[in-house]
Design an enzyme around this catalytic site. Sequence first.
Site, PDB file in Angstrom:
ATOM      1  N   ASP A  22       1.160  -2.522  -2.372  1.00 42.13           N
ATOM      2  CA  ASP A  22       1.513  -2.110  -1.005  1.00 42.13           C
ATOM      3  C   ASP A  22       0.650  -2.835   0.020  1.00 42.13           C
ATOM      4  OD1 ASP A  22       1.512   1.044   0.858  1.00 42.13           O
ATOM      5  OD2 ASP A  22       2.794  -0.739   1.012  1.00 42.13           O
TER       6      ASP A  22
ATOM      7  N   GLU B   2       9.012   4.782   5.726  1.00 43.96           N
ATOM      8  CA  GLU B   2       8.263   6.009   6.024  1.00 43.96           C
ATOM      9  C   GLU B   2       8.510   6.506   7.447  1.00 43.96           C
ATOM     10  OE1 GLU B   2       6.949   3.271   4.657  1.00 43.96           O
ATOM     11  OE2 GLU B   2       5.235   2.525   5.760  1.00 43.96           O
TER      12      GLU B   2
HETATM   13  O1  LIG Z   1       2.645  -4.605   6.469  1.00 42.56           O
HETATM   14  C1  LIG Z   1       2.628  -3.599   5.757  1.00 42.56           C
HETATM   15  N1  LIG Z   1       1.683  -3.385   4.863  1.00 42.56           N
HETATM   16  C2  LIG Z   1       0.607  -4.354   4.756  1.00 42.56           C
HETATM   17  C3  LIG Z   1      -0.585  -3.613   4.275  1.00 42.56           C
HETATM   18  C4  LIG Z   1      -1.765  -4.188   4.283  1.00 42.56           C
HETATM   19  C5  LIG Z   1      -2.950  -3.434   3.847  1.00 42.56           C
HETATM   20  O2  LIG Z   1      -3.413  -3.997   2.625  1.00 42.56           O
HETATM   21  C6  LIG Z   1      -4.760  -4.409   2.813  1.00 42.56           C
HETATM   22  N2  LIG Z   1      -5.033  -5.467   1.877  1.00 42.56           N
HETATM   23  C7  LIG Z   1      -4.775  -6.797   2.012  1.00 42.56           C
HETATM   24  N3  LIG Z   1      -5.193  -7.420   0.877  1.00 42.56           N
HETATM   25  C8  LIG Z   1      -5.694  -6.463   0.067  1.00 42.56           C
HETATM   26  C9  LIG Z   1      -6.267  -6.717  -1.271  1.00 42.56           C
HETATM   27  F1  LIG Z   1      -5.447  -6.241  -2.221  1.00 42.56           F
HETATM   28  F2  LIG Z   1      -6.417  -8.019  -1.432  1.00 42.56           F
HETATM   29  F3  LIG Z   1      -7.431  -6.129  -1.385  1.00 42.56           F
HETATM   30  C10 LIG Z   1      -5.616  -5.254   0.661  1.00 42.56           C
HETATM   31  C11 LIG Z   1      -4.849  -4.761   4.282  1.00 42.56           C
HETATM   32  O3  LIG Z   1      -6.185  -4.808   4.706  1.00 42.56           O
HETATM   33  C12 LIG Z   1      -4.083  -3.577   4.853  1.00 42.56           C
HETATM   34  O4  LIG Z   1      -4.875  -2.399   4.810  1.00 42.56           O
HETATM   35  C13 LIG Z   1       3.665  -2.542   5.916  1.00 42.56           C
HETATM   36  C14 LIG Z   1       4.467  -2.616   7.043  1.00 42.56           C
HETATM   37  C15 LIG Z   1       5.432  -1.644   7.250  1.00 42.56           C
HETATM   38  N4  LIG Z   1       6.236  -1.738   8.424  1.00 42.56           N
HETATM   39  O5  LIG Z   1       7.183  -0.905   8.606  1.00 42.56           O
HETATM   40  O6  LIG Z   1       6.013  -2.672   9.229  1.00 42.56           O
HETATM   41  C16 LIG Z   1       5.628  -0.596   6.352  1.00 42.56           C
HETATM   42  C17 LIG Z   1       4.822  -0.536   5.221  1.00 42.56           C
HETATM   43  O7  LIG Z   1       4.967   0.480   4.294  1.00 42.56           O
HETATM   44  C18 LIG Z   1       3.844  -1.504   4.992  1.00 42.56           C
HETATM   45  O8  LIG Z   1       3.100  -1.405   3.840  1.00 42.56           O
HETATM   46 MG   LIG Z   2       3.984   0.008   2.475  1.00 43.60          MG
END
Ligand SMILES: O=C(NC/C=C/[C@H]1O[C@@H](n2cnc(C(F)(F)F)c2)[C@H](O)[C@@H]1O)c1cc([N+](=O)[O-])cc(O)c1O
Ligand SMILES: [Mg+2]
Length: 214
Positions: free
Chosen positions: A141, A199
């Site tokens: 995610d 969501e």
């Molecule tokens: O962009 C979305 N999610 C991006 C989520 C990103 C999250 O994952 C972390 N991360 C990055 N790399 C790592 C690792 F693993 F390297 F550590 C962890 C980022 O810092 C952030 O907290 C999103 C967008 C929508 N939306 O409706 O736009 C809906 C959703 O459910 C979403 O998940």
């Molecule tokens: Mg998500």
Amino acid sequence: MGSTRPQRLLRAVQKNSTRGDPQSVISAIDHFCRHKEWAMNVGDEKGSILDGVVSEVNPSTALELGTYCGYSTVRIARLLPPGSQLITLEFNPAYAAVAKQVIAWAGLQDKVQLVEGPSGDLIPQMKELFGVKSFDLVFIDHWKDRYLADAQLLEECGLLRKGSVLLADNVICPGTPEYLEYVRNSPRYESRYFKSHLEYTQAEDGLEKSVFLG
Ligand SMILES: O=C(NC/C=C/[C@H]1O[C@@H](n2cnc(C(F)(F)F)c2)[C@H](O)[C@@H]1O)c1cc([N+](=O)[O-])cc(O)c1O
Ligand SMILES: [Mg+2]
């Protein structure tokens, strides 16, 4: 310096839920995101599908890519059998700081290892850092353009075994087309789509469950 949305979410958890009660933490976040400020948690509808897969797999070792505020971390960890571990990777230190407090408030800190850093560096270290042999369940995610690379990295690092389950959020919205094409066409996976909604909205989204065949 004003507060951030994750900080306001944490305050809502501390105000509207009971310490040590994961279900009340989940409900407080869903209420905050539905009625106050939308946030990118997997949410209650897709969260129920996640719960079902976690219960079915009953993992002893699980991995989450993308902790954010810890909502799905709490959903997963509350269902884990005693002695099992959830490792969750988070890149953004500010998000990690909030997630740590949400996980602790839920009383689940003993089941969760929150690790800060980029997945590309951390995944190859899972065996040496945590003595992980393989993951029974991976909830994906994080950044949508990293899903495919990280799934392939998990394979290359020998962190998946016959029967390991990958569960990916947002395969429709925002969408992860190249990941979807890979798991649906690769002979190494048996893949299935769980249709749902983005969501807290009525937009279509869903989860893709892919079983690694070894
Ligand atoms: O962009 C979305 N999610 C991006 C989520 C990103 C999250 O994952 C972390 N991360 C990055 N790399 C790592 C690792 F693993 F390297 F550590 C962890 C980022 O810092 C952030 O907290 C999103 C967008 C929508 N939306 O409706 O736009 C809906 C959703 O459910 C979403 O998940
Ligand atoms: Mg998500």
